[in-house]
Design a protein around this motif. Structure first.
Motif, mmCIF file in Angstrom:
data_model
loop_
_atom_site.group_PDB
_atom_site.id
_atom_site.type_symbol
_atom_site.label_atom_id
_atom_site.label_comp_id
_atom_site.label_asym_id
_atom_site.label_seq_id
_atom_site.Cartn_x
_atom_site.Cartn_y
_atom_site.Cartn_z
ATOM 1 N N GLY A 123 0.825 -1.205 0.000
ATOM 2 C CA GLY A 123 0.000 0.000 0.000
ATOM 3 C C GLY A 123 0.862 1.259 0.000
ATOM 4 O O GLY A 123 0.581 2.218 -0.725
ATOM 5 N N SER A 124 1.934 1.258 0.798
ATOM 6 C CA SER A 124 2.802 2.442 0.841
ATOM 7 C C SER A 124 3.446 2.682 -0.516
ATOM 8 O O SER A 124 3.537 3.822 -0.980
ATOM 9 N N MET A 125 3.892 1.605 -1.149
ATOM 10 C CA MET A 125 4.531 1.761 -2.471
ATOM 11 C C MET A 125 3.530 2.303 -3.481
ATOM 12 O O MET A 125 3.837 3.204 -4.276
ATOM 13 N N LEU A 126 2.316 1.745 -3.461
ATOM 14 C CA LEU A 126 1.287 2.234 -4.388
ATOM 15 C C LEU A 126 1.001 3.705 -4.122
ATOM 16 O O LEU A 126 0.784 4.485 -5.048
ATOM 17 N N GLY A 127 1.018 4.077 -2.823
ATOM 18 C CA GLY A 127 0.795 5.475 -2.473
ATOM 19 C C GLY A 127 1.853 6.371 -3.096
ATOM 20 O O GLY A 127 1.544 7.439 -3.614
ATOM 21 N N ILE A 128 3.113 5.937 -3.068
ATOM 22 C CA ILE A 128 4.184 6.754 -3.663
ATOM 23 C C ILE A 128 3.918 6.956 -5.146
ATOM 24 O O ILE A 128 3.914 8.083 -5.639
ATOM 25 N N VAL A 129 3.668 5.858 -5.854
ATOM 26 C CA VAL A 129 3.633 5.996 -7.312
ATOM 27 C C VAL A 129 2.346 6.672 -7.774
ATOM 28 O O VAL A 129 2.312 7.235 -8.859
ATOM 29 N N LEU A 130 1.294 6.624 -6.948
ATOM 30 C CA LEU A 130 0.036 7.218 -7.389
ATOM 31 C C LEU A 130 -0.176 8.636 -6.840
ATOM 32 O O LEU A 130 -1.220 9.225 -7.068
ATOM 33 N N SER A 131 0.814 9.170 -6.111
ATOM 34 C CA SER A 131 0.601 10.478 -5.493
ATOM 35 C C SER A 131 0.731 11.599 -6.507
ATOM 36 O O SER A 131 1.629 11.593 -7.347
ATOM 37 N N GLU A 132 -0.150 12.570 -6.372
ATOM 38 C CA GLU A 132 -0.043 13.795 -7.162
ATOM 39 C C GLU A 132 0.562 14.889 -6.284
ATOM 40 O O GLU A 132 1.358 15.688 -6.719
ATOM 41 N N ASN A 133 0.210 14.845 -4.993
ATOM 42 C CA ASN A 133 0.735 15.826 -4.063
ATOM 43 C C ASN A 133 2.071 15.339 -3.503
ATOM 44 O O ASN A 133 2.186 14.210 -3.041
ATOM 45 N N LEU A 134 3.075 16.212 -3.548
ATOM 46 C CA LEU A 134 4.423 15.766 -3.189
ATOM 47 C C LEU A 134 4.566 15.492 -1.695
ATOM 48 O O LEU A 134 5.278 14.571 -1.291
ATOM 49 N N ILE A 135 3.883 16.286 -0.865
ATOM 50 C CA ILE A 135 3.967 16.051 0.580
ATOM 51 C C ILE A 135 3.376 14.681 0.899
ATOM 52 O O ILE A 135 3.944 13.887 1.662
ATOM 53 N N GLN A 136 2.234 14.421 0.281
ATOM 54 C CA GLN A 136 1.593 13.119 0.471
ATOM 55 C C GLN A 136 2.530 12.003 -0.003
ATOM 56 O O GLN A 136 2.654 10.965 0.636
ATOM 57 N N LEU A 137 3.223 12.268 -1.096
ATOM 58 C CA LEU A 137 4.177 11.285 -1.610
ATOM 59 C C LEU A 137 5.247 10.986 -0.561
ATOM 60 O O LEU A 137 5.586 9.818 -0.322
ATOM 61 N N VAL A 138 5.752 12.052 0.078
ATOM 62 C CA VAL A 138 6.808 11.831 1.073
ATOM 63 C C VAL A 138 6.268 11.039 2.268
ATOM 64 O O VAL A 138 6.975 10.220 2.848
ATOM 65 N N VAL A 139 4.992 11.279 2.605
ATOM 66 C CA VAL A 139 4.400 10.508 3.706
ATOM 67 C C VAL A 139 4.414 9.011 3.363
ATOM 68 O O VAL A 139 4.855 8.182 4.157
ATOM 69 N N PHE A 140 3.979 8.694 2.157
ATOM 70 C CA PHE A 140 4.006 7.283 1.749
ATOM 71 C C PHE A 140 5.448 6.774 1.665
ATOM 72 O O PHE A 140 5.734 5.617 1.971
#
Lengths: 939, 123
Positions: A123-140
């Motif tokens: 789930g975390s990996m999917l969160g990284i690759v599907l993020s549009e928001n960069l802060i959210q990406l860093v959270v994942f």
């Protein structure tokens, strides 16, 4: 309802929701857990399906929900070609790994824990690759660091697993923090954290003065995650994880997250000289170092670990070239590496599983024992070496071509192809070692069991992956070109460059390099023993784990020293540091504040009664400090101070405060008296004269500072924000007592938080007093025996008479609270005093027999009432805790106002009564128990 | 008048801080109680001092004191009670577990020894 409006977050969240399910399913049986994990992955994949065709149509799907718009925070997800490629890799290879792990894990290992961790990681990996928001990406991104920590340390009983996991977490977690800083700076430059804006602002970012800082910070994140030199050392130690974890983390996921960031931010950051040197340099060095080291690893997984490092270096180097074709080659190699490396890790796991060893000096001649696995391994390893007709060959050729053409005519022109060829030579040599040492090269040495083919289903994931290696190698244009093309165009944010994935490009320099690499690679391999000896004799052994642990230990010692400077295990010392810092901060703040200490507000005339009372408080406070050795006396003095303070509130227009202070005072003093019974009655003299001087100096300066601060405020005019409350109290909140309306209406949410704190304090005290036993002293400080009659009849009679009256006062104070001084807090305290006086006068047994309410339930009721009031407003689609009121005409009473805030205030009332009575009665029970103890001793 | 209130706050703070820095739990709790009085009054004075202007809306009053600091202080008083109660029970628990009421959990003997060894080190 259109699925394409909300499916992306679900893809990333479903594995998280599925994780507890998989853990729970393990209770049914072990296989159920694997099935659950597989199904969860399939469901996640199912949600991806309807969106799959969008990137091929040239669309970017963005789904966003505003969260904290003022900070630029959004829940925003994005699906373009690059995200799609990675999401497919993560999910499909994830499925294969789940199937494989089901056969790999031994009955001793907990399946539920394994699959729960794996799903969370997915789930975390999917969160990284599907993020549009960069802060959210860093959270994942940080979530992958955390979940990979759990996965690597899965075998918690092993020291190396724990060490490896800690190292991975420290390195990748720290990198993630650097990346967060970089992303925030990037967002400040662009003015948005959303990828759409960031990717469009490449020119602006590269021109910005902070470009280099941003680049370095983000690359720190990338390099730590993708194991680039000098942060590569965590990866080999992460091999302590179960092999399915290695197959997943080091082929398609974890380490590819860094590479993903390079591809993602390629249009925003690449194309500068700094990018070329940093990314290209790290990639080049890592590739050669990894390939060289891999040959010398006798452990199969160690070889694969360094080979992974080397291939990651190769991909990084390609991105470092900054050309569009290099990006094509890089993304192509990401796919290829994921397939052949996942299958090779699985083979290594099979061999480990069947032989009980992964040491290539022991595991030889496996072709005979497991021919099927051998064929798979040979194909996959050939792909790794770059043998024609396999996928690795194609991307390697593209890589060679880039190495020859991408550099302009600097001194690097010849160096790059040479270094790249050296890397390739070792790559061929270690791939050959994987094949020859394991499957040929005589008979196994010293194995404890006779190896044989693994279960059929354990090989199926490897079958599929190896078929892909072959398929892509033979028919690249059909199998991989479409997805590669959309991924590249998403990464470049432009139409993809023309590229051809043909197997045959004619005799050219790249092909020559391939031949050289293969020829010399074979020679190197067959002279490996000489090389091993030379390597062992001439190169110093650097164990990164020892260095890392030394560094970690050094940091701990250093921080320990710093904290011991301030905290030597003495609370008095520590508190004085805190107070001193606070005093210095105020003084510093004042010096920065360019204004006279006092303002020009007209001061109030002095009246003598106030002066007298003020003098009384001053004397009492000083006496309290001076006489503190006599505890009872100082406690009574504190009570006096509190009472005069409440008189002060009366004087200065704060009737509500006066009532609260008065009732709290009563409760506090009773409480402290009860506690004092169990503590020494006298405080011994402190002998440390230096400390006394320091403390007196500190407290005097604190007093003077606070006094001047209060004066500085009181002598200035100000513009209060309270006009709103005063104007809206009656029309908006339906009450004329503004203080109460603020508490239960305007700032009701704050009050809710405060009664929760009070309830928690009560429960905490209940927990602490449970099973506490303290001996009750037999005599007081002057040697007089405590009275044997704790419940004098006069007091009993009086309190019983007063009880209904006191409750009546509480009800009165409660009901009028909305309009006149009073309210839930004060009424609660008055009711609590009424109850407590019953306990005091009549004893706990007598009172408990008559008051049946359990105070825990009273607190729970109170909190529920307060929350329900708020939720009802929400159900009527108003914001939480919106209040309303109306007027009723009651017989006898007349016009009476009913406000929904009353229900909230009732909640406050109940919590205050519940918590206060709970605290005091629990403390009282302690003395009750001790009295009984003493009683038993006496007779 | 403001000076008197400021002086009262200052003295309560000074006594509170002095008691907070003591070595036994009971004086520390008393100190924190005094300190919380001081803090509450301090916060209250942020609304300036007014006489006879309680914030009870009525048609024939025009000026009201600032109700906001009062609302904040009201809850602060109750929370301070919760904190005092928690602390005093904590010190009872410490007494029961450690057998003494020193803030660092030192017994009388250990404390004497610590003082002695410090004096020796000083010499």
């Amino acid at each position: 309802m259109n699925l394409l409006e909300f499916n992306l977050p679900l893809i990333a969240l479903i594995p998280f929701l599925g994780a507890p399910l998989a853990a729970w399913a393990a209770n049914i049986n072990r296989v159920a857990s694997a099935w659950t994990a597989g199904l969860v992955t399939l469901v996640s994949l199912l949600f991806l399906l309807p969106a799959i065709q969008l990137p091929f149509e040239g669309q970017t799907l963005i789904q966003s929900w505003s969260w904290l718009p003022s900070l630029g925070l959004e829940f925003a997800f994005r699906l373009d070609g690059l995200a799609l490629l990675f999401a497919l890799l993560i999910l499909l290879i994830g499925l294969l790994v789940i199937l494989y792990a089901r056969y790999y894990l031994s009955p001793k290992d907990s399946m539920g824990r394994f699959f729960a961790y794996l799903l969370m990681f997915m789930g975390s990996m999917l969160g990284i690759v599907l993020s549009e928001n960069l802060i959210q990406l860093v959270v994942f991104w940080e979530l992958t660091s955390l979940t990979s920590f759990l996965l690597i340390s899965y075998w918690q009983h092993q020291q190396d697993a724990r060490d490896g996991a800690r190292m991975a977490l420290a390195i990748t977690g720290a990198g993630g923090l650097a990346m967060l800083a970089g992303v925030i700076m990037l967002g400040n430059i662009v003015g948005s954290y959303n990828l759409t804006e960031v990717l469009a602002a490449g020119e602006q970012i590269r021109q910005h003065e902070n470009y280099l800082t941003v680049l370095v910070l983000i690359l720190l994140g990338v390099f730590t995650k993708s194991a680039q030199f000098p942060f590569h050392f965590w990866l080999p130690h992460a091999m302590a994880a179960p092999t399915p974890v290695s197959a997943y983390l080091h082929s398609a996921t974890m380490v590819k997250a860094g590479i993903f960031m390079l591809a993602r931010l390629f249009p925003a950051l690449s194309g500068t000289e700094a990018w070329g040197w940093l990314v290209g340099g790290a990639g080049m060095f890592t590739m050669v170092l990894g390939a060289y080291t891999a040959l010398f690893k006798h452990d199969l997984k160690g070889l694969l670990a360094y080979s992974t490092i080397s291939h990651l270096g190769l991909i990084t180097l390609l991105f470092g070239f900054s050309t569009q074709l290099a990006a094509v080659a890089a993304i192509f190699h990401i796919i290829n590496h994921a397939t052949f490396k996942a299958s090779l890790f699985m083979v290594a796991g099979i061999i480990d599983h069947e032989c009980g060893s992964r040491d290539m000096r022991m595991v030889n001649g496996m072709l005979k024992y497991m021919p099927h696995t051998a064929v798979l391994a040979m194909i996959a390893a050939s792909a790794m070496a770059g043998v024609p007709l396999l996928n690795g060959f194609l991307s390697k050729e593209m890589f060679f071509e880039q190495a020859v053409t991408a550099t302009d005519g600097s001194m690097m022109t010849w160096a790059i192809p040479v270094l790249v060829t050296i890397g390739a030579i070792f790559s061929v040599a270690y791939s050959l070692r994987f094949i020859h040492d394991v499957f040929f090269n005589g008979e196994p040495v010293g194995l404890t069991k006779t190896p044989h083919e693994p279960p059929r289903f354990m090989k199926i994931p490897v079958d599929i992956l190896v078929l892909l290696c072959l398929g892509v190698g033979i028919a690249p244009m059909i199998l991989v070109a479409p997805i590669l093309s959309v991924a590249v165009s998403a990464s470049l944010q432009s139409a993809p460059p023309a590229f051809s994935l043909a197997i045959w490009h004619g005799f050219n320099l790249p092909l020559m390099m391939s031949f050289i690499a293969m020829g010399i690679g074979v020679i190197v391999y067959f002279n490996r023993y000489k090389l091993f000896r030379w390597h062992d004799e001439n190169l110093p052994r650097i164990d990164a784990r020892i260095l890392f642990n030394m560094a970690l230990h050094g940091v701990l010692v250093a921080t320990g020293k710093i904290s011991r400077l301030f905290d030597r295990g003495s609370l008095q010392n520590a508190s004085s540091w805190v107070l001193l810092t606070a005093a210095l901060a105020v003084i510093y703040g004042y010096l920065q504040f360019n204004s006279p200490l006092l303002g020009h507000r007209e001061l109030m005339p002095v009246d003598w009664l106030t002066v007298a009372l003020g003098a009384f408080v001053v004397i009492a406070s000083v006496l309290c400090a001076v006489l503190h050795h006599q505890r009872l006396v100082s406690l009574i003095i504190v009570g006096v101070v509190g009472l005069i303070v409440s008189l002060g509130f009366v004087k200065f227009s704060a009737p509500d405060l006066a009532l609260t202070q008065l009732s709290v005072e009563v409760v506090t003093i009773v409480l402290l008296l009860l506690a004092l019974f169990f503590l020494p009655q006298h405080t011994p003299q402190e002998r440390n004269a230096k400390r006394m001087t320091r403390d007196i100096a500190l407290s005097l300066s604190a007093g003077v500072i606070v006094m001047l601060m209060a004066m500085a405020v009181m002598s200035r005019d100000y513009a209060p924000i309270s006009d709103f409350f005063i104007q809206n109290s009656k029309p908006g909140g339906g009450g004329t007592n503004v203080v109460n309306v603020i508490l239960v209406d305007f700032r009701g949410f704050d009050t809710l938080g405060e009664i929760v704190v009070l309830a928690l304090a009560g429960l905490g005290i209940f927990a602490m007093l449970k099973n506490l036993r303290l001996p009750a002293p037999l005599r007081d400080i002057q040697g007089r025996e405590w009275s044997h009659d704790p419940h004098p009849p006069i007091m009993q009679t009086l309190t019983r008479l007063l009880f209904p009256l006191m409750l009546l006062v509480a009800v009165f104070v409660f009901l009028r609270g909305h309009n006149l001084p009073g309210g839930g807090f004060i009424a609660g305290l008055v009711a609590a005093v009424a109850l407590i006086s019953q306990y005091l006068a009549n004893g706990i047994d007598w009172t408990n027999a008559r008051i049946k309410a359990n105070m825990h339930i009273v607190i729970a009721f109170g909190l529920t009432a307060a929350v329900v009031t708020g939720v009802v407003a929400m159900l009527l689609s108003y914001p939480f805790l919106t209040s309303t009121f109306t007027y009723l005409k009651w017989p006898l009473v007349g016009k009476f106002e009913v406000a929904s805030a009353m229900a909230f205030d009732l909640g406050v009332f109940l919590v205050v009564v519940g918590a206060t009575v709970l605290i005091l009665v629990e403390l009282g029970k302690l003395s009750h128990a001790s009295h009984q103890m003493r009683h038993e001793e006496h007779y | 008048m403001e000076w008197i209130v400021a002086l009262v706050i200052g003295v309560m703070t000074a006594s509170g801080v002095y008691l907070v820095l003591r070595a036994r739990t009971f004086p520390v709790v008393l100190g924190l109680t005094l300190l919380s009085y001081a803090v509450n009054v301090f916060l209250f004075t942020m609304g300036r001092l007014q006489v006879g202007q309680a914030a009870i809306i009525s048609p024939d009053t025009t000026a009201y004191t600032d109700p906001l600091p009062q609302a904040l202080v009201l809850t602060a008083i109750v929370i301070a009670f919760g904190m005092t109660a928690f602390l005093i029970v904590l010190s009872l628990k410490a007494r029961s577990e450690l057998g003494n009421d020193h803030v660092d959990g030192l017994s009388y003997v250990a404390e004497e020894q610590a003082v002695k060894s410090r004096q020796k080190a000083g010499n």
